[in-house]
Structures are given as structure tokens and as C-alpha cells.
Design an enzyme around this catalytic site. Sequence first.
Site, PDB file in Angstrom:
ATOM      1  N   LYS A  39     -63.319  41.714 -12.677  1.00 24.86           N
ATOM      2  CA  LYS A  39     -62.905  40.638 -13.677  1.00 24.86           C
ATOM      3  C   LYS A  39     -63.041  39.027 -12.878  1.00 24.86           C
ATOM      4  O   LYS A  39     -62.850  39.266 -11.685  1.00 24.86           O
ATOM      5  CB  LYS A  39     -61.448  41.088 -14.138  1.00 24.86           C
ATOM      6  CG  LYS A  39     -60.372  41.042 -13.461  1.00 24.86           C
ATOM      7  CD  LYS A  39     -59.046  41.612 -13.600  1.00 24.86           C
ATOM      8  CE  LYS A  39     -57.997  41.827 -12.421  1.00 24.86           C
ATOM      9  NZ  LYS A  39     -57.137  42.639 -12.637  1.00 24.86           N
ATOM     10  N   ARG A 137     -46.715  44.935 -19.729  1.00 24.22           N
ATOM     11  CA  ARG A 137     -47.818  44.193 -20.134  1.00 24.22           C
ATOM     12  C   ARG A 137     -48.464  44.723 -21.161  1.00 24.22           C
ATOM     13  O   ARG A 137     -47.746  44.973 -22.355  1.00 24.22           O
ATOM     14  CB  ARG A 137     -48.618  44.000 -18.869  1.00 24.22           C
ATOM     15  CG  ARG A 137     -49.527  42.615 -19.100  1.00 24.22           C
ATOM     16  CD  ARG A 137     -50.076  42.387 -17.927  1.00 24.22           C
ATOM     17  NE  ARG A 137     -51.101  43.390 -17.216  1.00 24.22           N
ATOM     18  CZ  ARG A 137     -51.907  43.271 -16.126  1.00 24.22           C
ATOM     19  NH1 ARG A 137     -51.758  42.106 -15.693  1.00 24.22           N
ATOM     20  NH2 ARG A 137     -52.562  44.144 -16.127  1.00 24.22           N
ATOM     21  N   HIS A 171     -50.813  51.147 -15.104  1.00 23.74           N
ATOM     22  CA  HIS A 171     -51.283  49.973 -14.233  1.00 23.74           C
ATOM     23  C   HIS A 171     -49.634  49.903 -13.450  1.00 23.74           C
ATOM     24  O   HIS A 171     -48.678  49.622 -14.187  1.00 23.74           O
ATOM     25  CB  HIS A 171     -51.459  48.684 -14.749  1.00 23.74           C
ATOM     26  CG  HIS A 171     -51.848  47.617 -13.694  1.00 23.74           C
ATOM     27  ND1 HIS A 171     -52.689  47.923 -12.574  1.00 23.74           N
ATOM     28  CD2 HIS A 171     -51.693  46.225 -13.528  1.00 23.74           C
ATOM     29  CE1 HIS A 171     -52.898  46.952 -11.893  1.00 23.74           C
ATOM     30  NE2 HIS A 171     -52.250  45.916 -12.408  1.00 23.74           N
ATOM     31  N   ARG A 231     -58.950  52.489  -8.850  1.00 29.29           N
ATOM     32  CA  ARG A 231     -59.221  51.262  -9.494  1.00 29.29           C
ATOM     33  C   ARG A 231     -58.986  50.012  -8.804  1.00 29.29           C
ATOM     34  O   ARG A 231     -58.243  49.276  -9.300  1.00 29.29           O
ATOM     35  CB  ARG A 231     -58.483  51.283 -10.793  1.00 29.29           C
ATOM     36  CG  ARG A 231     -58.972  50.607 -11.974  1.00 29.29           C
ATOM     37  CD  ARG A 231     -58.146  50.783 -13.407  1.00 29.29           C
ATOM     38  NE  ARG A 231     -57.135  50.267 -13.355  1.00 29.29           N
ATOM     39  CZ  ARG A 231     -55.688  50.812 -13.631  1.00 29.29           C
ATOM     40  NH1 ARG A 231     -55.921  52.313 -13.936  1.00 29.29           N
ATOM     41  NH2 ARG A 231     -54.872  50.245 -13.351  1.00 29.29           N
ATOM     42  N   TYR A 272     -53.939   9.085  -0.390  1.00 30.65           N
ATOM     43  CA  TYR A 272     -53.092   8.650  -1.483  1.00 30.65           C
ATOM     44  C   TYR A 272     -51.688   8.874  -1.011  1.00 30.65           C
ATOM     45  O   TYR A 272     -51.217   9.935  -0.491  1.00 30.65           O
ATOM     46  CB  TYR A 272     -53.273   9.638  -2.728  1.00 30.65           C
ATOM     47  CG  TYR A 272     -54.591   9.281  -3.585  1.00 30.65           C
ATOM     48  CD1 TYR A 272     -54.770   8.176  -3.912  1.00 30.65           C
ATOM     49  CD2 TYR A 272     -55.541  10.295  -3.473  1.00 30.65           C
ATOM     50  CE1 TYR A 272     -56.001   8.149  -4.693  1.00 30.65           C
ATOM     51  CE2 TYR A 272     -56.837  10.245  -4.259  1.00 30.65           C
ATOM     52  CZ  TYR A 272     -56.750   9.056  -4.861  1.00 30.65           C
ATOM     53  OH  TYR A 272     -57.995   8.890  -5.723  1.00 30.65           O
ATOM     54  N   CYS A 319     -57.372  15.138  -1.850  1.00 37.23           N
ATOM     55  CA  CYS A 319     -57.959  14.442  -2.852  1.00 37.23           C
ATOM     56  C   CYS A 319     -58.706  15.536  -3.943  1.00 37.23           C
ATOM     57  O   CYS A 319     -59.035  16.808  -3.536  1.00 37.23           O
ATOM     58  CB  CYS A 319     -58.997  13.357  -2.622  1.00 37.23           C
ATOM     59  SG  CYS A 319     -58.061  12.181  -1.491  1.00 37.23           S
ATOM     60  N   MET A 320     -59.437  14.871  -4.839  1.00 38.93           N
ATOM     61  CA  MET A 320     -60.140  15.653  -6.061  1.00 38.93           C
ATOM     62  C   MET A 320     -61.260  16.540  -5.224  1.00 38.93           C
ATOM     63  O   MET A 320     -61.658  17.257  -5.437  1.00 38.93           O
ATOM     64  CB  MET A 320     -60.608  15.171  -7.304  1.00 38.93           C
ATOM     65  CG  MET A 320     -61.135  15.696  -8.376  1.00 38.93           C
ATOM     66  SD  MET A 320     -61.721  14.978  -9.611  1.00 38.93           S
ATOM     67  CE  MET A 320     -60.199  14.454 -10.564  1.00 38.93           C
ATOM     68  N   ASP A 321     -61.968  15.576  -4.493  1.00 40.94           N
ATOM     69  CA  ASP A 321     -63.336  15.633  -3.986  1.00 40.94           C
ATOM     70  C   ASP A 321     -63.216  15.922  -2.365  1.00 40.94           C
ATOM     71  O   ASP A 321     -64.460  16.278  -1.871  1.00 40.94           O
ATOM     72  CB  ASP A 321     -64.431  14.835  -4.430  1.00 40.94           C
ATOM     73  CG  ASP A 321     -64.540  14.702  -6.226  1.00 40.94           C
ATOM     74  OD1 ASP A 321     -64.412  15.654  -6.552  1.00 40.94           O
ATOM     75  OD2 ASP A 321     -64.139  13.622  -6.445  1.00 40.94           O
TER      76      ASP A 321
END
Length: 389
Positions: A39, A137, A171, A231, A272, A319-321
Site C-alpha cells: 500500500k 479501526r 490486525h 502480512r 528563513y 526550505c521547500m526545495d
Amino acid sequence: MNSTLRRTWAEIDLDALTYNYQTIRRKIGKDVRFLGVVKADAYGHGSVQIGRKMQELGADYLAVSSIDEALELRNAGITMPILILGHTPKEQVDRLICFNITQAVTCEAKAREYSAEAVKYGGTLKVHIKVDTGMSRLGYICEGDYFEHGVDGIALACNLPGLDAEGIFTHFAVSDEPGEDCEEYTKHQFQLFRDVICAVEEKMGRSFRIRHCANTGATVRYPETYLDMVRPGLLLYGYGEFARQWGLRPVMSLKTTVSTIKIYPKGTKISYGGIYTCDQTTRMGVVPYGYADGFFRTLSNRCSLYTGEGLCPQRGKICMDMCMIDLTGKNSVDVGSEVEIFGSHQPVEVLADLAGTIPYEIVCAVSKRVPRYYLENGNVVEKELMLRF
Ligand SMILES: *Cc1c(COP(=O)(O)O)cnc(C)c1O
């Protein structure tokens, strides 16, 4: 790796995957089947490539969380059994049948819906009954006063037209946690699961072909819970304390390169918010790896990345990048030098601990901007870039 994609990339070691699979297989014995949990894009490793390898290696089942994830595998030519652990809308039952996908059944209402749709379509839907033994769940509640009602509901589902109840599963909530309380809780869950199976099978006069419950924690710590199939997810990918106990190998290494190096005088504030101030003349590297690639901003100024000269502290806000790493005194690390974010030198568990989370979250967070390189015998056998251009 000569490519325009050489910015930040993930190396997926298919030999490590093979090794882990074969080791787990040997440990569980030949009478126990193996379901590989793929998954969430195989925990960020690429479900198509991992699924293909699992099929090639002879695994018995795959599990995903949704029909979209299942169809992605089928479209890639994977023909082995696939179980959907989560919900599928009843409108999609025809597709489940058509693509031979197994669906979890978690309550009476869904059992009836799936049955009606399968009958309408004129086919049989393969299902695995989900029992809630304490995860709270999904699944039929069977604890305490709910036992009879739960058992009746499951038996009813198994006898509905259009459904083939191939399996039953539950589970564990704390099979991977230490301590006596958790051990007791897990054993109670397992006992309840067995009691439910026993009661349902008696009521129906036939037995389930595949009973399963062992996730990673249970596969390593509770061999008595194997039943017909294990599993595991994380264990297969080689992370966490249980993988270490079994000598398994991490499948993913996340790497980047130094893109720029600058020398700052003492007192310079970095990035920043200026949360880091250089305490000496500082040789600072910029690496193109930021929170949009899956770095956790909460790790800002609190972690290190691994270079040819060892660990280098990350400085200032991520930072973002991109982010900055301190290369002072590490003069052999230059523009273009490779940097390991996590992998064989810096285990992903280190970053997970620092971020106050689990390895699962770190590998799942590696974003679609990061290309995946698949390695076998040291060679790149496939590249996957999940951006369109
Ligand atoms: C994710 C998941 C697993 C695998 O869990 P790991 O801890 O990665 O082994 C097994 N079963 C179910 C129902 C799951 O959702």
C-alpha cells in the site's frame, strides 16, 4: 548516475528486497504463505516495481489500501492475488470481479452491498473477512458482549450469494511495542481471533482457506500467530528494530548532491527566520532537498546528512526545495559531491527518532518529485520519475 535527474533521488535496492523476502520466507517456514503489503506505493518504494519483484520471487499475495492502488498493479501486468485492506465503494464491485481483486469485508452493511452488486453483475467477489479484535479501526467487533453478534454477522456474510469468503484476518495494535501489557494485549487479540474463527467455522460447517494476522511486529515476535499467512510491510523493506533483529537490509537510500558552496563570516544568519548564526567562518553547502521532497521541516537545525567526510550538520530552517549543510573543515566535499540523507550510513530510524516519528512516515513522505532508481547487482535496471514532462 549520469542524468538530468541527478538532483535528489531514491535508490531502491532490489537485491536487498530479494534478500529480505527470502530471509523472511526461511524464517516463517514453507507451510506459511507470504503476503507483501505494498500500500501507499509500497511505502514510497514504488508499488509496481516492488509488486513485480514479489511476483517474480513467488510471494503468495499482495495487499493495498484501495482499488486505485490495486488497478495500478493490474495495469502493470501483475497477475498474482491482491487484497484491498480498505473500503471500496459498491459501484466498483464489477471491476473488482473483472480484475480478480480480493476485497476486505468489514461489516454487515458492506457484506450485503457487495453481495447484491456481485449477484447483479453475475460474478463472484472473493473476500477476506476483517475481524476487529482490539485495533478498533475496521472490522466486525467481536469483543466481550459483541462476540455472538460478531460471529453471526461473519457467518451470514460468508453465506451470502456472490461472495467467496476465502480468508479471514485481524490486525494487531501493539505487536511491535515492548512491555508486558502490550504482550498481553496482543495475545488477547490473537486468542479472540482464534475463538471467532472457531465459532464461525463451526456455524458454517466449513473452514477458511487463508487465516492471517501477523504484521511486522507479530512476524518477528509472535511466531505462534502465523496461521496460514504472514502480512508484513515494514519488515520487507528492511527498516526498524525487527528488521535489524533478523539482519535484513534497508531497501531505500535517499541521496542528493551539493549544488552550491559559499563561505560566510562569523555571525552570518542562515535561511528563513535566521535561527542559525555561524559561530565561525563557515563553509556552507546548499543541497536541493527540502520539505517538498519529503524532508520534515521539524528537523530544521536538528539533524545531519552524510557526506564523504561523515555527517554534516544541517543548518537553519529547511526550505521547500533546499536546505543548508555545514561543510566547514570538510574540504573534499565539493559541488557535485554525493550526500546521503538516509541509507546504509545514516539509517532512516535516526531521522525518524529525531523527528519524533516512525520510519514508515519518513519513507512514505519521499515525494513524487524524487525519482526512484531501481538497482540490481549494482546496475540501474529501471528509473521512475513520477512527474510528467
Ligand atoms: C499496513 C498494514 C500491514 C503491514 O504493517 P507493517 O507494520 O508494515 O508490517 C498489515 N496489515 C494491515 C491491515 C495493514 O494496514
